[in-house]
Design an enzyme around this catalytic site. Sequence first.
Site, PDB file in Angstrom:
ATOM      1  N   ASP A   1      10.086  -7.334   5.522  1.00  0.00           N
ATOM      2  CA  ASP A   1       9.406  -6.397   4.637  1.00  0.00           C
ATOM      3  C   ASP A   1       7.908  -6.741   4.617  1.00  0.00           C
ATOM      4  OD1 ASP A   1       8.879  -4.350   2.872  1.00  0.00           O
ATOM      5  OD2 ASP A   1      10.448  -4.877   1.443  1.00  0.00           O
TER       6      ASP A   1
ATOM      7  N   GLU B   1       8.643   0.262  -6.887  1.00  0.00           N
ATOM      8  CA  GLU B   1       8.764  -1.203  -6.799  1.00  0.00           C
ATOM      9  C   GLU B   1       8.510  -1.877  -8.160  1.00  0.00           C
ATOM     10  OE1 GLU B   1       7.583  -2.977  -3.030  1.00  0.00           O
ATOM     11  OE2 GLU B   1       7.074  -0.996  -2.256  1.00  0.00           O
TER      12      GLU B   1
HETATM   13  C1  BGC Z   1       9.019  -2.035   0.450  1.00  0.00           C
HETATM   14  C2  BGC Z   1       9.890  -1.433   1.521  1.00  0.00           C
HETATM   15  C3  BGC Z   1       9.096  -0.485   2.362  1.00  0.00           C
HETATM   16  C4  BGC Z   1       7.882  -1.181   2.919  1.00  0.00           C
HETATM   17  C5  BGC Z   1       7.013  -0.294   3.769  1.00  0.00           C
HETATM   18  C6  BGC Z   1       7.733  -2.578   0.997  1.00  0.00           C
HETATM   19  O1  BGC Z   1       6.873  -2.937  -0.031  1.00  0.00           O
HETATM   20  O2  BGC Z   1       9.730  -3.068  -0.207  1.00  0.00           O
HETATM   21  O3  BGC Z   1      10.986  -0.778   0.932  1.00  0.00           O
HETATM   22  O4  BGC Z   1       9.903   0.026   3.384  1.00  0.00           O
HETATM   23  O5  BGC Z   1       7.101  -1.660   1.849  1.00  0.00           O
HETATM   24  O6  BGC Z   1       6.327   0.635   3.018  1.00  0.00           O
HETATM   25  C1  BGC Z   2       1.963   0.138   0.559  1.00  0.00           C
HETATM   26  C2  BGC Z   2       3.453   0.207   0.503  1.00  0.00           C
HETATM   27  C3  BGC Z   2       3.969  -1.158   0.380  1.00  0.00           C
HETATM   28  C4  BGC Z   2       3.313  -1.897  -0.761  1.00  0.00           C
HETATM   29  C5  BGC Z   2       3.751  -3.334  -0.812  1.00  0.00           C
HETATM   30  C6  BGC Z   2       1.429  -0.601  -0.636  1.00  0.00           C
HETATM   31  O1  BGC Z   2       0.038  -0.671  -0.592  1.00  0.00           O
HETATM   32  O2  BGC Z   2       1.446   1.422   0.586  1.00  0.00           O
HETATM   33  O3  BGC Z   2       3.982   0.827   1.636  1.00  0.00           O
HETATM   34  O4  BGC Z   2       5.331  -1.082   0.186  1.00  0.00           O
HETATM   35  O5  BGC Z   2       1.928  -1.872  -0.672  1.00  0.00           O
HETATM   36  O6  BGC Z   2       3.255  -3.984  -1.940  1.00  0.00           O
END
Ligand code: BGC
Ligand code: BGC
Length: 648
Positions: A337, A525
């Site tokens: 991830d 998230e």
């Molecule tokens: C998330 C994932 C996601 C990835 C890419 C991460 O922060 O936990 O679910 O696929 O970002 O955006």
């Molecule tokens: C991104 C997401 C990612 C996240 C992780 C964001 O800035 O756009 O895709 O999952 O950061 O913390």
Amino acid sequence: MKKLILITIFALIAFLSACSNTPNVEDDDVDCTIEPTHEDCTDDPNDYPVEPTNPLLDPSYEYIDYNEAFDQDHYDQIMVEVEAILHSLTLAEKAAQMVQAERGSITPAQVRTYGVGSILSGGGSHPSSYNDSADVWYDMYEAYQDAALESGSGIPIIYGIDAVHGNNNLYGATIFPHNIGLGATNDPELIYNISKATAEEMLTTGINWTFAPALSVVQNIRWGRTYEGYSENPMVHDRLTYQAIAGFQDAGVAATAKHYLGDGGTYNGIDQGNVIVANDIVEALHLAPYLEAVKADVDTVMISYSSINGVKMHGHDYWINDVLKGTLGFKGFVISDWNAIHQLSGSFEYQVEQSINAGVDMLMEPSRWQETIQAIVNNVNNNKITEERINDAVSRILYIKFKRGLIDDPYARLSTSYLYNQEHQDLAREAVRKSLVLLKNDDNALPLAKDDTIYITGPGANNVGYMSGGWTTYWQGNNNADIGVGTSIYDAFYDVISSNGGQLVNNMTDASTVVVVLAETPYSEGVGDNGTLTLTSGNAHPDNTTALQIAQTAQANGKNVIGILISGRPLLLEDHLESFDAFIAAWLPGSEGGLGIRDVVFGDYNFTGTLAFTWPIDFAQVGYTSNEEDYDEDSVLFPFGYGLQYID
Ligand code: BGC
Ligand code: BGC
């Protein structure tokens, strides 16, 4: 394998027997949820509406034994070609295949020089602007692909994106309900069609890898990612996972089973936290969906930020190497991830070493991709990672690139006529209808008459952005009422009311029915982790307070008061439920939310959705789920499986 399946089946039997004394089936032979018009179900006027039986007893919840999708002959054929390419690559080229960079941090020129294996768009990472067209997305994709073909290895990239409820980063794409709503539908065929439609809308941009479906078995609704999961109960995942993956992959898009393992089981529902339970519980609750994912021959698996009993999943040799790749026999590749390996101990180079040796094949390193390539090379040169391990990782990545047709035709694309086409709109609307759960309906407050005089209020009433939630246009969602597609509840009601002799009025006094649409504001998230879960705190919209006062006054004035909750999870209703004659959990229904809600509220369709999550009475009950062996349906506000219906 046998042990894992045994445990799953054992858990299943435990669930069934725990509930076998639930007395809501009217007759030995008749199940009124299946035959609502049977005389045994309709002769008592008090049966209107009835509670469906607990789905744990409902045959429609029975395990569906899908075929193994993996095709050994095809695999063997591809692997001959993979071998040939592998032997032509330098160590640096192999290392580059194992790295995924973010589009904002890599140019086509750099792709030409370094030949990375993959690029992603993070949440809301558009080529230049939030409303870029599919053509603009494709131009970006094409420029990277041109560069990859001109790189030393000449291997095309695989481009990944979070198409988690439709191709939600693309302006103008159909936005389907988030997974929590799909869990309430419990309809595998519907889920297949949604994945297929999402894949088609992705392919209008050329992109053919989605970071979906999330298979989180969510044990605590405080978690900000609750809505990304189907249910608290792995029985629901058992039914939906295979089709969710098959729908993407049959349409030519690589799916990702995420986040492996235990993302939904962290202590107190803390995002990226720690799962503290014995391994047999991890298997029964969290591993169960991955058996289905591997059966569906899922192309990729993304590792969870979280830990199991204190060990970070990104360094977890046992769960990744032994269980996923060994016991389960997963053939695709494992991706880390976003920056997740940075949470492992030691230097960056050591973090790279630990994750790759634990079985991670590709590293999602949005901005440190160059350093990552170097770290992989150094680790091989220092004998920290074997060449054999590198060859395995690169073979897996190349296998998927072949399997997805990228090697043969890296420029494949579908026509933009697939975007938000009528078929997809109808499908999304059907999904909304089937996802709604009717929690309360005193004195047949619903369905509403189309010639009623209605006042609609509340923060969710006229806002497609709120109905869509996180991961829509932007990472944290889109707060705009107008996101370019979709119909709000207000607009959908207005159309039907005004063409049937009814009226939408501007104040409560003039109305006979008051519809109050409560909402959470969008989040994704950890931003959505919520330590209170009330209708008026945390991520709940501040205007819910006023809306609830209106509901109370309307109730006191003898109005028919209908509540609709737009939210990513059950919220504590406290004594507010008393203000409503009817109450609907609408989850995050997406762009067709207004129309789908209208279909059911005005009685053109029945409610069929059932809770895939326990609805707690109070905060102390948060975390109590239907997975408990002695699950007491009467102790909670609404139990897993609950949902009312119209029966005439
Ligand atoms: C998330 C994932 C996601 C990835 C890419 C991460 O922060 O936990 O679910 O696929 O970002 O955006
Ligand atoms: C991104 C997401 C990612 C996240 C992780 C964001 O800035 O756009 O895709 O999952 O950061 O913390």
